[in-house]
Write a protein that holds these residues in place. Structure first.
Motif, PDB file in Angstrom:
ATOM      1  N   LEU A  26       0.739  -1.180  -0.108  1.00  0.00           N
ATOM      2  CA  LEU A  26       0.052   0.081  -0.046  1.00  0.00           C
ATOM      3  C   LEU A  26       0.996   1.433   0.061  1.00  0.00           C
ATOM      4  CD1 LEU A  26      -2.746  -1.295   2.489  1.00  0.00           C
ATOM      5  CD2 LEU A  26      -3.070  -0.539  -0.007  1.00  0.00           C
ATOM      6  N   SER A  27       1.941   1.354   0.785  1.00  0.00           N
ATOM      7  CA  SER A  27       2.797   2.475   0.837  1.00  0.00           C
ATOM      8  C   SER A  27       3.389   2.694  -0.705  1.00  0.00           C
ATOM      9  CB  SER A  27       3.847   2.277   2.003  1.00  0.00           C
ATOM     10  OG  SER A  27       4.766   1.326   1.597  1.00  0.00           O
ATOM     11  N   ASN A  28       3.845   1.592  -1.350  1.00  0.00           N
ATOM     12  CA  ASN A  28       4.446   1.520  -2.709  1.00  0.00           C
ATOM     13  C   ASN A  28       3.551   2.295  -3.470  1.00  0.00           C
ATOM     14  OD1 ASN A  28       6.847   0.566  -1.712  1.00  0.00           O
ATOM     15  ND2 ASN A  28       6.612  -1.369  -2.590  1.00  0.00           N
ATOM     16  N   GLN A  29       2.284   1.815  -3.501  1.00  0.00           N
ATOM     17  CA  GLN A  29       1.236   2.258  -4.234  1.00  0.00           C
ATOM     18  C   GLN A  29       0.859   3.680  -4.087  1.00  0.00           C
ATOM     19  OE1 GLN A  29      -2.597   0.513  -3.900  1.00  0.00           O
ATOM     20  NE2 GLN A  29      -3.272   1.351  -5.639  1.00  0.00           N
ATOM     21  N   ASN A  30       0.849   4.195  -2.943  1.00  0.00           N
ATOM     22  CA  ASN A  30       0.348   5.620  -2.404  1.00  0.00           C
ATOM     23  C   ASN A  30       1.818   6.551  -2.764  1.00  0.00           C
ATOM     24  OD1 ASN A  30      -1.717   4.890  -1.673  1.00  0.00           O
ATOM     25  ND2 ASN A  30      -1.456   4.738   0.512  1.00  0.00           N
ATOM     26  N   SER A  31       3.028   5.876  -2.629  1.00  0.00           N
ATOM     27  CA  SER A  31       4.118   6.949  -3.003  1.00  0.00           C
ATOM     28  C   SER A  31       4.548   6.730  -4.609  1.00  0.00           C
ATOM     29  CB  SER A  31       5.420   6.160  -2.255  1.00  0.00           C
ATOM     30  OG  SER A  31       5.742   5.064  -2.410  1.00  0.00           O
ATOM     31  N   GLY A  32       3.848   6.297  -5.458  1.00  0.00           N
ATOM     32  CA  GLY A  32       4.057   6.227  -6.798  1.00  0.00           C
ATOM     33  C   GLY A  32       5.074   5.388  -7.207  1.00  0.00           C
ATOM     34  N   LYS A  33       5.436   4.401  -6.626  1.00  0.00           N
ATOM     35  CA  LYS A  33       6.393   3.342  -6.904  1.00  0.00           C
ATOM     36  C   LYS A  33       5.998   2.324  -8.058  1.00  0.00           C
ATOM     37  CE  LYS A  33       9.434   3.825  -2.745  1.00  0.00           C
ATOM     38  NZ  LYS A  33       9.943   3.073  -1.740  1.00  0.00           N
ATOM     39  N   LEU A  34       4.820   2.287  -8.011  1.00  0.00           N
ATOM     40  CA  LEU A  34       4.144   1.214  -9.293  1.00  0.00           C
ATOM     41  C   LEU A  34       4.634   1.937 -10.404  1.00  0.00           C
ATOM     42  CD1 LEU A  34       0.548   0.605  -7.543  1.00  0.00           C
ATOM     43  CD2 LEU A  34       2.737  -0.695  -7.668  1.00  0.00           C
ATOM     44  N   LYS A  35       4.499   1.139 -11.435  1.00  0.00           N
ATOM     45  CA  LYS A  35       5.016   1.305 -12.981  1.00  0.00           C
ATOM     46  C   LYS A  35       4.057   2.551 -13.390  1.00  0.00           C
ATOM     47  CE  LYS A  35       6.466  -2.011 -15.546  1.00  0.00           C
ATOM     48  NZ  LYS A  35       6.339  -3.222 -16.157  1.00  0.00           N
ATOM     49  N   LYS A  36       4.648   3.640 -14.157  1.00  0.00           N
ATOM     50  CA  LYS A  36       4.041   4.763 -14.747  1.00  0.00           C
ATOM     51  C   LYS A  36       3.413   4.293 -16.132  1.00  0.00           C
ATOM     52  CE  LYS A  36       4.157   9.440 -15.952  1.00  0.00           C
ATOM     53  NZ  LYS A  36       2.718   9.761 -15.753  1.00  0.00           N
ATOM     54  N   TYR A  37       4.522   3.307 -16.709  1.00  0.00           N
ATOM     55  CA  TYR A  37       4.009   2.871 -18.208  1.00  0.00           C
ATOM     56  C   TYR A  37       3.989   1.842 -18.177  1.00  0.00           C
ATOM     57  CZ  TYR A  37       4.955   7.821 -19.390  1.00  0.00           C
ATOM     58  OH  TYR A  37       5.053   9.163 -19.422  1.00  0.00           O
ATOM     59  N   LEU A  38       2.812   1.104 -18.808  1.00  0.00           N
ATOM     60  CA  LEU A  38       2.767  -0.382 -19.334  1.00  0.00           C
ATOM     61  C   LEU A  38       2.765  -0.896 -20.460  1.00  0.00           C
ATOM     62  CD1 LEU A  38      -0.623  -0.281 -16.964  1.00  0.00           C
ATOM     63  CD2 LEU A  38       1.637  -1.234 -16.230  1.00  0.00           C
ATOM     64  N   LYS A  39       3.247  -2.083 -20.884  1.00  0.00           N
ATOM     65  CA  LYS A  39       3.081  -2.531 -21.984  1.00  0.00           C
ATOM     66  C   LYS A  39       1.767  -3.252 -22.392  1.00  0.00           C
ATOM     67  CE  LYS A  39       8.186  -3.826 -21.811  1.00  0.00           C
ATOM     68  NZ  LYS A  39       9.010  -4.863 -22.184  1.00  0.00           N
ATOM     69  N   TYR A  74       1.572   2.498 -22.381  1.00  0.00           N
ATOM     70  CA  TYR A  74       0.298   3.163 -22.004  1.00  0.00           C
ATOM     71  C   TYR A  74       0.451   3.643 -20.705  1.00  0.00           C
ATOM     72  CZ  TYR A  74      -1.651  -0.041 -25.416  1.00  0.00           C
ATOM     73  OH  TYR A  74      -2.030  -0.520 -26.664  1.00  0.00           O
ATOM     74  N   ASP A  75       0.329   5.027 -20.492  1.00  0.00           N
ATOM     75  CA  ASP A  75       0.262   5.539 -19.196  1.00  0.00           C
ATOM     76  C   ASP A  75      -0.662   5.017 -18.444  1.00  0.00           C
ATOM     77  OD1 ASP A  75       0.053   7.478 -16.873  1.00  0.00           O
ATOM     78  OD2 ASP A  75       1.043   9.178 -18.095  1.00  0.00           O
ATOM     79  N   ALA A  76      -0.192   4.563 -16.766  1.00  0.00           N
ATOM     80  CA  ALA A  76      -1.313   4.058 -16.148  1.00  0.00           C
ATOM     81  C   ALA A  76      -2.007   4.901 -15.552  1.00  0.00           C
ATOM     82  CB  ALA A  76      -0.560   3.618 -14.785  1.00  0.00           C
ATOM     83  N   GLU A  77      -1.963   6.248 -15.654  1.00  0.00           N
ATOM     84  CA  GLU A  77      -3.073   7.078 -15.271  1.00  0.00           C
ATOM     85  C   GLU A  77      -3.965   7.437 -16.445  1.00  0.00           C
ATOM     86  OE1 GLU A  77      -2.794  12.054 -14.399  1.00  0.00           O
ATOM     87  OE2 GLU A  77      -1.191  10.722 -13.669  1.00  0.00           O
ATOM     88  N   ASP A  78      -3.582   7.400 -17.636  1.00  0.00           N
ATOM     89  CA  ASP A  78      -4.546   7.590 -18.682  1.00  0.00           C
ATOM     90  C   ASP A  78      -5.620   6.334 -18.799  1.00  0.00           C
ATOM     91  OD1 ASP A  78      -3.519   9.729 -19.727  1.00  0.00           O
ATOM     92  OD2 ASP A  78      -2.081   8.683 -21.249  1.00  0.00           O
ATOM     93  N   ILE A  79      -4.776   5.157 -18.253  1.00  0.00           N
ATOM     94  CA  ILE A  79      -6.123   3.898 -18.232  1.00  0.00           C
ATOM     95  C   ILE A  79      -7.020   4.108 -17.103  1.00  0.00           C
ATOM     96  CG2 ILE A  79      -5.900   1.344 -17.664  1.00  0.00           C
ATOM     97  CD1 ILE A  79      -3.203   1.222 -18.791  1.00  0.00           C
ATOM     98  N   GLN A  80      -6.443   4.714 -15.815  1.00  0.00           N
ATOM     99  CA  GLN A  80      -7.335   4.899 -14.882  1.00  0.00           C
ATOM    100  C   GLN A  80      -8.530   6.122 -15.359  1.00  0.00           C
ATOM    101  OE1 GLN A  80      -7.448   3.299 -12.030  1.00  0.00           O
ATOM    102  NE2 GLN A  80      -9.333   4.539 -11.673  1.00  0.00           N
ATOM    103  N   ASN A  81      -8.000   7.214 -16.105  1.00  0.00           N
ATOM    104  CA  ASN A  81      -8.898   8.224 -16.404  1.00  0.00           C
ATOM    105  C   ASN A  81      -9.929   7.504 -17.421  1.00  0.00           C
ATOM    106  OD1 ASN A  81      -7.669  10.118 -14.932  1.00  0.00           O
ATOM    107  ND2 ASN A  81      -6.162  10.605 -16.715  1.00  0.00           N
ATOM    108  N   VAL A  82      -9.819   6.650 -18.315  1.00  0.00           N
ATOM    109  CA  VAL A  82     -10.581   6.063 -19.211  1.00  0.00           C
ATOM    110  C   VAL A  82     -11.531   5.359 -18.414  1.00  0.00           C
ATOM    111  CG1 VAL A  82     -10.837   4.423 -21.178  1.00  0.00           C
ATOM    112  CG2 VAL A  82      -9.202   6.267 -21.184  1.00  0.00           C
TER     113      VAL A  82
END
Length: 93
Positions: A26-39, A74-82
């Motif tokens: 959870l702390s990794n997810q909140n601190s942005g350590k998850l991948k920004k770009y996905l294949k 793909y930007d993970a944030e774009d996927i979340q927005n869609v």
């Protein structure tokens, strides 16, 4: 075959290890350590969709992407927005 006996102390220790692992995730997810770009393969696994469906989302402009050297990202944030923009709220009466 010898039997293994699990004590309450063993269970308590397991619980604490599990909680520590969950806190770290959870702390990794909140601190942005998850991948920004996905294949593409990661997006297909995450959304449980076929390559054809993913291609349609690219072609019709629903899902932005970046292509570098034949690999599509793909930007993970774009996927979340869609996903958020296409959320359907059904009213139950």
């Amino acid at each position: 075959m010898p039997a293994n006996i699990i004590t309450t102390d063993d269970l308590r220790e397991f619980k604490m290890e599990l909680l520590d692992d969950l806190k770290e995730l959870l702390s990794n997810q909140n601190s942005g350590k998850l991948k920004k770009y996905l294949k593409s393969s990661e997006v297909m696994d995450m959304l449980q969709m076929s390559i054809g469906t993913l291609q349609n989302l690219r072609v019709n402009g629903t899902l932005p992407y970046t292509k570098i050297g034949g690999i599509i990202y793909y930007d993970a944030e774009d996927i979340q927005n869609v996903m958020t923009q296409n959320r359907i709220h059904n009213k139950i009466e």
